[in-house]
Write a protein that holds these residues in place. Structure first.
Motif, short mmCIF file in Angstrom:
data_model
loop_
_atom_site.label_atom_id
_atom_site.label_comp_id
_atom_site.label_asym_id
_atom_site.label_seq_id
_atom_site.Cartn_x
_atom_site.Cartn_y
_atom_site.Cartn_z
N SER A 99 0.85 18.88 -8.27
CA SER A 99 0.36 20.03 -7.49
C SER A 99 -0.05 19.63 -6.08
N VAL A 100 -0.15 20.63 -5.21
CA VAL A 100 -0.55 20.40 -3.82
C VAL A 100 -1.93 19.76 -3.79
N ARG A 101 -2.85 20.31 -4.59
CA ARG A 101 -4.23 19.84 -4.63
C ARG A 101 -4.29 18.34 -4.94
N ALA A 111 -10.26 28.77 13.24
CA ALA A 111 -10.96 27.66 12.58
C ALA A 111 -10.55 27.57 11.12
N GLU A 112 -10.22 26.36 10.66
CA GLU A 112 -9.83 26.16 9.27
C GLU A 112 -11.09 26.15 8.38
N LYS A 113 -11.01 26.91 7.28
CA LYS A 113 -12.19 27.00 6.43
C LYS A 113 -12.30 25.83 5.45
N ASN A 114 -11.15 25.27 5.07
CA ASN A 114 -11.16 24.21 4.06
C ASN A 114 -11.44 22.86 4.73
N PRO A 115 -12.65 22.28 4.50
CA PRO A 115 -12.99 21.02 5.18
C PRO A 115 -12.08 19.86 4.78
N LEU A 116 -11.52 19.94 3.57
CA LEU A 116 -10.64 18.87 3.11
C LEU A 116 -9.42 18.72 4.04
N LEU A 117 -8.91 19.87 4.51
CA LEU A 117 -7.73 19.82 5.37
C LEU A 117 -8.05 19.16 6.72
N LEU A 118 -9.27 19.42 7.23
CA LEU A 118 -9.65 18.79 8.50
C LEU A 118 -9.86 17.29 8.29
N PHE A 150 0.84 -1.21 0.00
CA PHE A 150 0.00 0.00 0.00
C PHE A 150 0.87 1.25 0.00
N LEU A 151 1.90 1.23 0.86
CA LEU A 151 2.76 2.39 1.00
C LEU A 151 3.53 2.66 -0.30
N ALA A 152 4.02 1.58 -0.92
CA ALA A 152 4.79 1.74 -2.16
C ALA A 152 3.92 2.39 -3.24
N VAL A 153 2.69 1.91 -3.38
CA VAL A 153 1.78 2.44 -4.41
C VAL A 153 1.43 3.90 -4.07
N LEU A 154 1.07 4.14 -2.82
CA LEU A 154 0.66 5.49 -2.41
C LEU A 154 1.81 6.48 -2.60
N MET A 155 3.00 6.10 -2.13
CA MET A 155 4.15 7.03 -2.22
C MET A 155 4.47 7.36 -3.68
N THR A 156 4.43 6.34 -4.52
CA THR A 156 4.75 6.57 -5.93
C THR A 156 3.75 7.56 -6.54
N LEU A 157 2.46 7.26 -6.35
CA LEU A 157 1.43 8.14 -6.92
C LEU A 157 1.55 9.55 -6.34
N TYR A 158 1.70 9.62 -5.01
CA TYR A 158 1.72 10.89 -4.29
C TYR A 158 2.90 11.76 -4.75
N LEU A 159 4.06 11.14 -4.82
CA LEU A 159 5.25 11.93 -5.16
C LEU A 159 5.29 12.32 -6.64
N LEU A 160 4.51 11.61 -7.45
CA LEU A 160 4.46 11.96 -8.88
C LEU A 160 3.52 13.13 -9.17
N MET A 161 2.63 13.42 -8.21
CA MET A 161 1.61 14.45 -8.46
C MET A 161 2.26 15.83 -8.56
N LYS A 177 -2.00 23.02 8.63
CA LYS A 177 -1.10 23.98 7.99
C LYS A 177 -0.18 23.25 7.02
N GLN A 178 0.31 22.09 7.44
CA GLN A 178 1.22 21.33 6.58
C GLN A 178 0.47 20.70 5.41
N PHE A 179 -0.76 20.22 5.64
CA PHE A 179 -1.52 19.64 4.54
C PHE A 179 -1.86 20.70 3.48
N GLY A 180 -1.92 21.95 3.91
CA GLY A 180 -2.22 23.03 2.97
C GLY A 180 -1.06 23.33 2.03
N GLU A 181 0.14 22.87 2.39
CA GLU A 181 1.29 23.16 1.52
C GLU A 181 2.16 21.91 1.32
N LEU A 182 1.50 20.76 1.09
CA LEU A 182 2.24 19.50 0.92
C LEU A 182 3.34 19.64 -0.13
#
Lengths: 74, 531
Positions: B27-29, B171-178, B14-25, B201-206
Motif C-alpha cells: 500500500s501507499v501508506r 498548505a499540505e495537511k499531512n505532516p508525513l508528506l512534508l 542500503f539501496l538494494a535493501v530499501l528498494m526491495t522492501l519498498y517495492l514489496l509493500m 503530491k507524488q509522495f501522496g500517491e507513491l
C-alpha cells in the motif's frame, strides 16, 4: 481592452508577435525579462498594480489572458 | 557506515535493501513509512546524525507556518464566498489577510534562513564547525553547526513557504508528506532543489512496482555512475596536480587543466544528478531536471537556464521576479521612463534584480571573496547580454551575420564554454586573485614541452587514462546529441533482447572495469555536496 493591450505591447516589444501563440511563455516566445517589461508598460498605462501571485506563466501565455488579468485589477 | 555517499558500497547495499522492501509493500501508506525510515537511515549514515534534530525542528517550523498561513487564507476564501465582491474589493480584502499571513511568514523565514546564514557567516569569519549542541555551548557559541544538505532543504522550504504566502500553492495537511520531502534521501545532499508541493503530491500517491520504471531509473543511475566514476574521478587528478603547483606550469598545459577542471565539474555534478534522478524514478518519484546539455548553450543567460536549472529557477521565482515586479522597482523604472530615458528604464529593470540574484548565487556557493567575485562576474556577463540585447542585434545586422546559423552558433557555444572556464578560474585556487594567477601562468610560456616529451602524462592521468577519458567524453557527447532528438532509453528498450542486454551489460562493465576506486571503494566525494 484586448486591442488596447495589444497596441501597448506591440509598441514596447516590436519583435514579439503576441498573436502567434496561446502559450507564449511555455513556447519560449516571451521570457521573464519580457514579462517584467510588459508588467511595467501595462501598469503605467492602466495604472494597475499586480500582486505577485498573479505573475504566473498561465496569465501571460496569450493576449487574452494578459488582457483579462489587467481588467481584473482596473 | 559513517560518511555514506551515493557512490559508496554501503549506499548500494542500503539501496538494494530499501528498494526491495519498498517495492514489496502493498500500500501507499506502507511505502511512505518504509521511505521515511530509509530517509532517516540515510541521513544518519551520511554523517547527519548529530544534527538530525535541526532538520526535524526545521520541518516542524515549516509545517506549523504553512498550516497557519493556510488557515488565514481559508478565512479569506470563506469570506469571499459569502459576499459578492468585485475583483478590486476582493484584492483589498486579500491585502488585509495577507498582512496576517505575513506575520507568520516573516518569523518562520527568519528562523529557517537564519540557520543557513549563521552557518555560512560563521564559516566566513573562521568559526570552527561542530556537530553537537554541547560543544557549541562549550565554545561560547563561537562555532557553527552545519546540518547536512542545509543549503538545499532550506531553499526548498523557503520556496514552499513563499508559495503559500503568495497563494501559488496550498498548505499540505499531512505532516508525513512534508517530512518525507524535507528528508528525501536522493535530494538531501546535492539537490536538485525540489519544489515541495510537487514532491508531496507524488509522495501522496507513491506507485507500486513497475518493471519499466525501475529498469529505466536504474539505467539512468548507471550512466550517472559512469560519468562520476569513469570520467569525473579520472579527470580530477589532472587539474589538481597542475593547480597544486601552478607556478611550475605555463601555457597549453594550464589551458588544458582549466578545461579539464570545467569538464570535471560537469561530469561530477551531472553524474550525481543522473544517479539521484534515476534512483528516484525507480522509486516512482519524478525529480526536476538539473541539466539540459549546458555546453550547447549559445549565451551566458542560456547556459544558466541549462546548468543547475533548479537553482536558477529558484532564484528567478523567489528573488529575481519579486524584486523586478515589486512596487518599488516598478515606480522607479516608471519615473525614469516618464523622464524620457526609456533605454535607461529598461536597463535598470533588468540590471538591478540580476545583480542581486548573482551576488546571492555567489554567496550560496561559498562565502569567500572569490565566490562573491564569481557571482558578480556572471551577473555582469548576463547583464551585458540581456540589457544590451538591442545593441547586439544591431551589431550583428551591421556585420551581416546571422547568429543562429551553424558556424556562428558553434562559435557562440565555444565562447560560452570559455565564459564558464573563466568563471571556474576565479574559484579554482581558493583565493581572491585566483583567475589572475592562472591567466599570468597561461601567458608566461607555451607549455608545449610537456606535450612533446610526454610528461603531460605524469600529472595523475597517464596515457591509458587519457584514452579512457577521450572515449568516455565521446560517448557522453553522442548521448547529449541523441537526447536532443529522442528518448534514448525507450529506443534501447525496443531493441532485440541480445542487443539490449549487450548495451546494459556494457554500461555496467564499463563502470566496474574503468571506474576509479579508492582504497576500500570510497570514491572521492561530490563537489556540490559541500554547499
Amino acid at each position: 481592452m484586448r486591442e488596447r493591450v495589444k497596441e501597448i505591447l506591440e509598441e514596447n516589444f516590436p519583435d514579439i508577435d503576441f498573436e502567434s501563440s496561446d502559450e507564449l511563455v511555455d513556447d519560449g516566445i516571451i521570457d521573464s525579462l519580457s514579462i517584467v517589461g510588459m508588467i511595467s508598460a501595462l501598469s503605467d498605462e492602466f495604472d494597475v498594480s499586480l500582486p505577485y501571485e498573479e505573475i504566473v506563466p498561465e496569465n501571460f501565455n496569450s493576449l487574452d489572458s494578459i488582457a483579462e488579468l489587467i481588467e481584473k485589477y482596473m | 557506515m559513517i560518511g555514506m555517499s551515493y557512490i559508496s558500497f554501503s549506499f548500494l547495499l542500503f539501496l538494494a535493501v530499501l528498494m526491495t522492501l519498498y517495492l514489496l509493500m502493498p500500500s501507499v501508506r506502507l511505502r511512505q513509512i518504509i521511505l521515511l525510515a530509509g530517509n532517516l537511515v540515510f541521513y544518519i549514515c551520511a554523517g547527519g546524525r548529530s544534527l538530525l534534530a535541526i532538520l526535524i525542528a526545521t520541518t516542524f517550523i515549516v509545517y506549523a507556518a504553512s498550516r497557519l498561513m493556510g488557515r488565514v487564507y481559508e478565512g479569506f476564501e470563506s469570506e469571499t464566498a459569502a459576499k459578492e465582491l468585485k475583483p478590486k474589493e476582493k484584492s483589498q480584502l486579500l491585502a488585509s489577510y495577507r498582512k496576517r499571513a505575513k506575520a507568520v511568514l516573516i518569523p518562520s523565514l527568519v528562523i529557517v534562513l537564519g540557520i543557513l546564514v549563521y552557518g555560512k557567516a560563521g564559516k566566513l569569519i573562521g568559526f570552527p564547525e561542530t556537530s553537537d549542541f554541547s560543544s557549541l555551548a562549550g565554545a561560547g557559541f563561537r562555532a557553527v553547526m552545519v546540518p547536512l544538505g542545509i543549503s538545499y532543504y532550506t531553499f526548498s522550504a523557503v520556496g514552499y513557504l513563499l508559495d503559500i504566502y503568495w497563494r501559488k500553492t496550498k498548505a499540505e495537511k499531512n505532516p508525513l508528506l512534508l517530512l518525507l520531502s524535507m528528508t528525501y534521501f536522493p535530494v538531501i545532499i546535492q539537490g536538485p532543489i525540489s519544489r515541495y508541493d510537487r514532491l508531496m503530491k507524488q509522495f501522496g500517491e507513491l506507485p507500486g512496482f513497475s518493471y519499466e520504471r525501475v529498469t529505466f531509473g536504474l539505467q539512468r543511475a548507471v550512466f550517472g555512475f559512469f560519468k562520476k566514476l569513469v570520467l569525473a574521478d579520472r579527470i580530477s587528478a589532472f587539474p589538481a596536480a597542475v593547480f597544486g603547483n601552478i607556478q611550475e606550469h605555463s601555457g597549453l598545459l594550464v589551458v588544458l587543466a582549466v578545461c579539464a577542471n570545467a569538464v570535471h565539474l560537469y561530469m561530477d555534478f551531472s553524474g550525481c544528478m543522473d544517479i539521484v534522478i534515476g534512483i528516484s524514478e525507480a522509486l516512482g518519484v519524478t525529480l526536476d531536471e538539473n541539466f539540459s546539455q549546458p555546453f550547447f548553450s549559445k549565451s551566458a543567460a542560456e547556459f544558466w537556464r541549462r546548468w543547475h536549472i533548479t537553482l536558477g529557477s529558484w532564484f528567478k521565482d523567489y528573488v529575481y521576479m519579486p524584486i523586478a515586479t515589486s512596487k518599488f522597482m516598478m515606480n522607479r523604472t516608471s519615473a525614469i521612463r516618464k523622464s524620457g530615458k526609456k533605454r535607461l528604464a529598461s536597463f535598470t529593470a533588468a540590471a538591478v534584480p540580476l545583480i542581486v540574484v548573482w551576488i546571492l548565487t555567489g554567496l550560496w556557493h561559498g562565502t569567500g571573496a572569490d565566490y562573491l567575485l564569481w557571482g558578480v562576474y556572471w551577473g555582469v556577463l548576463i547583464i551585458l547580454e540581456t540589457a544590451f540585447a538591442p545593441e547586439w542585434k544591431k551589431l550583428a545586422a551591421y556585420l551581416h551575420t546571422e547568429p543562429d546559423r551553424p558556424l556562428p552558433g558553434f562559435l557562440r557555444m565555444v565562447r560560452t564554454f570559455v565564459y564558464f572556464c573563466f568563471g571556474r578560474m576565479i574559484t579554482a585556487l581558493g583565493c581572491a586573485g585566483s583567475a589572475l594567477i592562472i591567466l599570468r601562468r597561461i601567458f608566461s610560456g607555451s607549455g608545449a614541452r610537456e606535450f612533446i616529451d610526454g610528461s603531460v602524462f605524469t600529472y595523475g592521468v597517464d596515457a591509458k587514462d587519457f584514452a579512457v577519458i577521450a572515449a568516455g567524453l565521446f560517448i557522453c557527447f553522442l548521448v547529449s546529441i541523441w537526447q536532443t532528438k529522442m528518448h534514448i532509453r525507450e529506443r534501447i528498450a525496443k531493441m532485440a533482447l541480445p542487443v539490449r542486454w549487450a548495451v546494459y551489460l556494457a554500461g555496467i562493465m564499463a563502470v566496474v572495469i574503468f571506474g576509479v576506486y579508492g582504497p576500500g571503494y570510497s570514491a572521492s566525494s561530490f563537489v556540490y555536496g559541500a554547499f
